[in-house]
Enzyme design. Structure first.
Site, short mmCIF file in Angstrom:
data_model
loop_
_atom_site.label_atom_id
_atom_site.label_comp_id
_atom_site.label_asym_id
_atom_site.label_seq_id
_atom_site.Cartn_x
_atom_site.Cartn_y
_atom_site.Cartn_z
N GLY A 272 49.40 -40.41 -17.86
CA GLY A 272 49.44 -38.99 -17.57
C GLY A 272 50.35 -38.71 -16.40
O GLY A 272 51.30 -39.46 -16.13
N GLU B 140 36.79 -34.58 -15.32
CA GLU B 140 36.08 -35.67 -14.64
C GLU B 140 34.97 -35.13 -13.74
O GLU B 140 34.58 -35.79 -12.78
CB GLU B 140 37.06 -36.50 -13.81
CG GLU B 140 38.11 -37.22 -14.63
CD GLU B 140 39.06 -38.02 -13.75
OE1 GLU B 140 38.98 -39.26 -13.77
OE2 GLU B 140 39.89 -37.41 -13.05
N GLY C 53 47.11 -45.44 -19.02
CA GLY C 53 46.91 -44.03 -18.72
C GLY C 53 48.17 -43.45 -18.12
O GLY C 53 48.35 -43.44 -16.91
N SER D 28 44.33 -32.37 -10.89
CA SER D 28 44.12 -32.99 -12.20
C SER D 28 43.08 -32.23 -13.01
O SER D 28 43.20 -32.10 -14.23
CB SER D 28 43.70 -34.45 -12.03
OG SER D 28 42.51 -34.55 -11.27
N LYS E 156 38.14 -40.27 -0.65
CA LYS E 156 38.90 -39.58 -1.70
C LYS E 156 37.98 -38.68 -2.52
O LYS E 156 38.37 -37.55 -2.88
CB LYS E 156 39.58 -40.62 -2.60
CG LYS E 156 40.39 -40.01 -3.76
CD LYS E 156 41.58 -39.22 -3.27
CE LYS E 156 42.38 -38.62 -4.43
NZ LYS E 156 43.06 -39.64 -5.24
N ASN F 17 46.84 -26.30 -5.32
CA ASN F 17 46.13 -26.88 -4.18
C ASN F 17 46.34 -26.10 -2.89
O ASN F 17 45.42 -25.93 -2.08
CB ASN F 17 46.57 -28.33 -3.96
CG ASN F 17 46.10 -29.26 -5.05
OD1 ASN F 17 45.49 -28.83 -6.02
ND2 ASN F 17 46.40 -30.53 -4.92
N ALA G 249 51.13 -35.19 -8.72
CA ALA G 249 52.06 -35.00 -9.84
C ALA G 249 51.43 -34.06 -10.85
O ALA G 249 50.21 -33.96 -10.96
CB ALA G 249 52.41 -36.32 -10.50
N ASN H 205 38.38 -34.67 -3.14
CA ASN H 205 38.41 -34.11 -4.49
C ASN H 205 37.32 -33.06 -4.69
O ASN H 205 37.53 -32.06 -5.38
CB ASN H 205 38.24 -35.22 -5.54
CG ASN H 205 39.50 -36.03 -5.74
OD1 ASN H 205 40.59 -35.59 -5.40
ND2 ASN H 205 39.36 -37.23 -6.28
N ASN I 178 51.03 -28.58 -6.00
CA ASN I 178 50.46 -29.37 -7.09
C ASN I 178 49.27 -28.65 -7.72
O ASN I 178 48.49 -27.99 -7.03
CB ASN I 178 50.01 -30.74 -6.57
CG ASN I 178 49.71 -31.71 -7.68
OD1 ASN I 178 50.47 -31.82 -8.63
ND2 ASN I 178 48.60 -32.43 -7.57
#
Length: 306
Positions: A9, A268, A7, A256, A185, A203, A129, A189, A253
């Site tokens: 990405g 997700e 992965g 995702s 985490k 963010n 990232a 999220n 950032n």
């Protein structure tokens, strides 16, 4: 150490690039042919606030090119974990460790069923990232990485991994309470990903208005209530403040999930806000805000996936 990252990405490429810079034998494995071809031809470009760095490392779309490795790092989306587990099985040597640094719940369990619980290491990372294009990523924030053994037993590789990561500039802590790590985490999220994906903000802006702060507060409070009802020993007492800290540390950032929506990809959501909703239903804990966020993201997905 020979390392395969499944992965490649934004986050997989970030870790791969940093580890390759530190002298490790890194292989990026991804299905995105254009990305892999760009890395093969020109190297991986890491962009930060001061410079662009081109890093040479191995990249491929075929697991057969890699052979057995010492460490596999899983960075695929949570819905792709079953396929990643089968891919990882082809890379195993006698002492291979498999580390998941994915978002959401259930990834380690899926990997353990295929690969054996004793091989699996669970981790979380506050690194950030953004994928800019084939072969190019932008570093989006620094934060600690925590890792621990999924089986709860001693794993001699944990400190080796932490040392290697530290040499690559990835501050890493070996932690014994991996379940709490994953839930912590997840809660963070819950407070960032869906809200940024729905609004298009980076963010750092989730705490910029009273309205988004209230959304964060409500969503996070539900997630904390579900975690406590599940008997999870959470390491922090104020997760609203934790979200604020992470959002500020990764202020530039794009989450995702926002990147997925922008690029018209499946998100997700089921493993993040949706996981809170599912657990809340099992435990009798109301989660109306997370259910609304989940339904909104699914509605948005339908506009480009159907």
């Amino acid at each position: 150490m020979k390392i395969a990252i499944i992965g490649a990405g934004a986050m997989g490429s970030l870790f791969g690039g940093r580890l390759a810079q530190a002298g490790e034998d890194v292989w990026l494995l991804d299905v995105w042919e254009e990305h892999v071809a760009a890395i093969q031809a020109h190297g991986l470009t890491l962009v930060d606030t001061t410079a662009e760095t081109s890093i040479r490392l191995n990249a491929t779309t075929q697991a057969d090119d890699i052979g057995p490795v010492d460490l596999v790092i899983i960075f695929v989306k949570s819905y792709a974990t079953p396929d990643a587990a089968q891919t990882a099985a082809a890379l195993l040597g006698p002492a291979t460790t498999v580390l998941t640094l994915q978002n959401g719940l259930g990834n380690a369990e899926t990997l353990a069923k295929v690969l054996g619980a004793e091989r699996v290491v669970v981790g979380t990372t506050a690194m950030g990232a953004t994928l800019l294009g084939p072969g190019r990523i932008k570093c989006g924030g620094q934060g600690p990485t925590h890792i621990g053994s999924f089986s709860g037993g001693a794993n001699p590789r944990l400190h080796d991994i932490a040392t290697i990561f530290a040499r690559a500039g990835i501050h890493t802590v070996v932690d014994s309470n991996v379940t709490a790590l994953v839930w912590s985490k997840l809660i963070i999220n819950v407070g960032i990903n869906a809200i940024t994906a729905l609004t298009g903000i980076p963010n750092g802006q989730v705490m910029a208005s009273a309205e988004t702060r209230e959304l964060v507060r409500l969503a996070v409070a539900e997630a904390v209530a579900v975690a406590r009802a599940s008997g999870i020993p959470l390491p922090h007492t104020n997760y609203f403040d934790q979200v604020a800290t992470v959002a500020q540390a990764t202020r530039d950032n794009r989450s995702s999930m926002l990147q997925d929506v922008t690029n018209r990809r499946r998100t997700e959501i089921d493993a993040i806000n949706g996981a809170i909703v599912a657990a809340g239903k099992r435990l009798g804990v109301p989660t109306p805000v997370n259910e609304t966020l989940t339904l909104l993201i699914k509605t948005l997905e339908q506009t480009y996936l159907s």
